[in-house]
Write an enzyme that holds these catalytic residues in place. Structure first.
Site: not given
Ligand code: SAM
Length: 226
Positions: A115, A119, A190-191
Site C-alpha cells: 500500500d 499522505k 495478483e496486482y
Molecule cells: N501482495 C499482493 C499482491 O501483490 O497481489 C497484495 C497487494 S495489496 C495492495 C497489499 C496487501 O498488504 C493488502 O492485502 C493489505 O491488507 C496488506 N497489508 C498492508 N499493510 C500490512 C501490514 N502492515 N501488515 C500486514 N499486511 C498488510
C-alpha cells in the site's frame, strides 16, 4: 484494496492448519518447528504469488503475513483445493514482526505492491519506511535480503531514499522489470498481473542491510579482514 466482509472468514482461518496461531510463541524456534530456509511475504493479499512459489520450491518454507481476515481467507481457500506443506500464514500486522521472529530466522522478505500511503502523515506505515527496514534488519539472516515490487513510481522513489538512508545496499534495481534482465524466474502477483495488463511498468529492487563487521574480524584500521 476494497474489503468485502466475507462471511465465516474468521472461523475458516481459525480451523485451518496453514494458519499459525500465537506465532509469538515460536519466536526463536521456527526452523525446528517448520524447517528452513524461511521466506516471508509481507502483505500477501490473496496468496497467489506465495502459492506458486511454494509449489515451485518445496525445499523453502514460505510464510505469508496478511492483516485482514477477509483477504487472508482467500489464501486459506486455495489451500483447501491444493494443500501445500511448505506454506504458512500469519494473520497479523507486520508492525509487530519483531515479536514473532528472532534475528537470523528469515532469509528473504518479499514486499509486493505494498500500500502506497501517499499522505505525508502516513509515511511510517509504508512497508519500506526506515522503521520497517529496521524491523526487517532485526529478523533477517546475515545474507538475508528484501525484494520489493511496485507499479507506484513515487513509492519506489521514496523506497530508494529510505534504503540509502537506512544503511542498506542495493543489489538490483529496475523500473521496468518485465523488459529487464531480471525477468527470468519472476512470479507474478495478483496486482502485478493487473497492472502489467494495463501496460504499467513494474519497478523492482533487491536490497540487504549492510552489517557492521564483527569486532574480532576487524583490525584497528576498521577494515574487515574476514
Ligand atoms: N501482495 C499482493 C499482491 O501483490 O497481489 C497484495 C497487494 S495489496 C495492495 C497489499 C496487501 O498488504 C493488502 O492485502 C493489505 O491488507 C496488506 N497489508 C498492508 N499493510 C500490512 C501490514 N502492515 N501488515 C500486514 N499486511 C498488510
Amino acid at each position: 484494496m476494497r474489503l468485502r466482509n466475507v462471511r465465516g472468514s474468521r472461523e475458516k482461518i481459525a480451523a485451518d492448519d496453514h494458519v499459525i496461531k500465537e506465532p509469538e510463541k515460536l519466536k526463536g524456534s521456527w526452523s525446528k518447528i517448520i524447517g528452513s530456509p524461511i521466506h516471508l511475504e509481507v502483505g500477501m493479499g490473496k496468496g497467489k504469488f506465495l502459492t506458486e512459489l511454494a509449489r515451485l520450491n518445496p525445499q523453502i518454507e514460505y510464510i505469508g503475513i496478511e492483516k485482514f481476515s477477509n483477504v487472508l481467507v482467500r489464501a486459506v481457500e486455495k489451500m483447501e483445493e491444493e494443500s501445500l506443506p511448505n506454506i504458512h500464514f500469519l494473520r497479523m500486522d507486520a508492525e509487530y514482526i519483531e515479536n514473532v521472529f528472532e534475528q537470523g530466522e528469515v532469509s528473504r522478505i518479499y514486499l509486493n505492491f505494498s500500500d502506497p500511503w501517499p499522505k505525508e502523515r502516513h509515511i511510517k506505515r509504508r512497508l519500506t519506511s526506515p522503521r520497517y527496514l529496521e524491523r526487517y534488519r532485526n529478523i533477517l539472516s546475515d545474507d538475508g535480503e528484501v525484494i520489493f515490487k511496485t507499479d507506484n513510481q513515487e513509492l519506489f522513489d521514496f523506497s530508494l531514499v529510505s534504503i540509502q538512508e537506512s544503511g542498506w545496499e542495493l543489489l538490483a534495481v529496475t523500473r521496468d522489470l518485465h523488459h529487464s534482465k531480471y525477468l527470468e524466474g519472476n512470479v507474478m502477483t495478483e496486482y502485478e498481473e493487473r497492472f502489467a495488463g494495463q501496460g504499467k511498468p513494474i519497478c523492482m529492487l533487491k536490497t540487504r542491510p549492510i552489517r557492521e563487521p564483527n569486532q574480532e574480524e576487524s583490525d584497528e584500521t576498521g577494515r574487515d579482514r574476514s
